[in-house]
Design a protein around this motif. Structure first.
Motif, PDB file in Angstrom:
ATOM      1  N   TYR A  46      48.664 -36.147   6.737  1.00  0.00           N
ATOM      2  CA  TYR A  46      47.640 -36.617   7.681  1.00  0.00           C
ATOM      3  C   TYR A  46      47.689 -38.131   7.814  1.00  0.00           C
ATOM      4  O   TYR A  46      47.645 -38.669   8.930  1.00  0.00           O
ATOM      5  CB  TYR A  46      46.264 -36.145   7.223  1.00  0.00           C
ATOM      6  N   ILE A  47      47.778 -38.828   6.694  1.00  0.00           N
ATOM      7  CA  ILE A  47      47.861 -40.292   6.711  1.00  0.00           C
ATOM      8  C   ILE A  47      49.077 -40.734   7.512  1.00  0.00           C
ATOM      9  O   ILE A  47      48.983 -41.640   8.354  1.00  0.00           O
ATOM     10  CB  ILE A  47      47.892 -40.844   5.276  1.00  0.00           C
ATOM     11  N   ASP A  48      50.211 -40.105   7.272  1.00  0.00           N
ATOM     12  CA  ASP A  48      51.438 -40.439   8.014  1.00  0.00           C
ATOM     13  C   ASP A  48      51.255 -40.214   9.516  1.00  0.00           C
ATOM     14  O   ASP A  48      51.634 -41.060  10.325  1.00  0.00           O
ATOM     15  CB  ASP A  48      52.619 -39.611   7.517  1.00  0.00           C
ATOM     16  N   ALA A  49      50.676 -39.079   9.879  1.00  0.00           N
ATOM     17  CA  ALA A  49      50.506 -38.741  11.293  1.00  0.00           C
ATOM     18  C   ALA A  49      49.550 -39.701  11.989  1.00  0.00           C
ATOM     19  O   ALA A  49      49.839 -40.185  13.096  1.00  0.00           O
ATOM     20  CB  ALA A  49      50.010 -37.303  11.431  1.00  0.00           C
ATOM     21  N   VAL A  50      48.430 -39.989  11.357  1.00  0.00           N
ATOM     22  CA  VAL A  50      47.453 -40.888  11.977  1.00  0.00           C
ATOM     23  C   VAL A  50      48.010 -42.300  12.078  1.00  0.00           C
ATOM     24  O   VAL A  50      47.837 -42.971  13.108  1.00  0.00           O
ATOM     25  CB  VAL A  50      46.115 -40.866  11.193  1.00  0.00           C
ATOM     26  N   ALA A  51      48.691 -42.749  11.035  1.00  0.00           N
ATOM     27  CA  ALA A  51      49.292 -44.086  11.082  1.00  0.00           C
ATOM     28  C   ALA A  51      50.308 -44.177  12.209  1.00  0.00           C
ATOM     29  O   ALA A  51      50.362 -45.184  12.929  1.00  0.00           O
ATOM     30  CB  ALA A  51      49.938 -44.407   9.740  1.00  0.00           C
ATOM     31  N   ARG A  52      51.090 -43.122  12.385  1.00  0.00           N
ATOM     32  CA  ARG A  52      52.096 -43.102  13.448  1.00  0.00           C
ATOM     33  C   ARG A  52      51.430 -43.130  14.822  1.00  0.00           C
ATOM     34  O   ARG A  52      51.815 -43.919  15.689  1.00  0.00           O
ATOM     35  CB  ARG A  52      52.973 -41.860  13.282  1.00  0.00           C
ATOM     36  N   VAL A  53      50.421 -42.305  15.031  1.00  0.00           N
ATOM     37  CA  VAL A  53      49.750 -42.231  16.334  1.00  0.00           C
ATOM     38  C   VAL A  53      49.050 -43.543  16.671  1.00  0.00           C
ATOM     39  O   VAL A  53      49.064 -43.996  17.816  1.00  0.00           O
ATOM     40  CB  VAL A  53      48.735 -41.058  16.345  1.00  0.00           C
ATOM     41  N   MET A  54      48.450 -44.160  15.657  1.00  0.00           N
ATOM     42  CA  MET A  54      47.714 -45.406  15.889  1.00  0.00           C
ATOM     43  C   MET A  54      48.613 -46.644  15.764  1.00  0.00           C
ATOM     44  O   MET A  54      48.138 -47.768  15.933  1.00  0.00           O
ATOM     45  CB  MET A  54      46.550 -45.500  14.916  1.00  0.00           C
ATOM     46  N   ALA A  55      49.881 -46.430  15.462  1.00  0.00           N
ATOM     47  CA  ALA A  55      50.838 -47.526  15.279  1.00  0.00           C
ATOM     48  C   ALA A  55      50.343 -48.521  14.230  1.00  0.00           C
ATOM     49  O   ALA A  55      50.413 -49.728  14.416  1.00  0.00           O
ATOM     50  CB  ALA A  55      51.126 -48.209  16.607  1.00  0.00           C
ATOM     51  N   LEU A  56      49.813 -47.986  13.128  1.00  0.00           N
ATOM     52  CA  LEU A  56      49.330 -48.814  12.027  1.00  0.00           C
ATOM     53  C   LEU A  56      50.296 -48.714  10.857  1.00  0.00           C
ATOM     54  O   LEU A  56      50.575 -47.616  10.381  1.00  0.00           O
ATOM     55  CB  LEU A  56      47.952 -48.338  11.555  1.00  0.00           C
TER      56      LEU A  56
END
Length: 59
Positions: free
Chosen positions: A8-18
């Motif tokens: 989840y952390i990986d996916a959200v970071a990727r989507v938010m470009a963080l």
């Protein structure tokens, strides 16, 4: 559950470009675990069927 949180952390970071540095991961995961635990408490709180949402919110 930790694997799911890491995904989840990986996916959200990727989507938010963080960028999430490896050193930050334990703190990010711990914060997410606490947030999910608190959300579970709210979700599991029993409310009677006749409960209505508040019409006006004020501080």
């Amino acid at each position: 559950m930790a694997d799911h949180l890491d995904d989840y952390i990986d996916a959200v970071a990727r989507v938010m470009a963080l960028p999430v540095e490896d050193a930050w991961r334990p703190a990010v995961r711990a914060n997410l675990e606490v947030s999910l635990r608190l959300a579970r408490l709210v979700d599991e709180f029993p409310l009677p069927d006749e409960t209505e949402p508040a019409a006006i919110y004020s501080a």
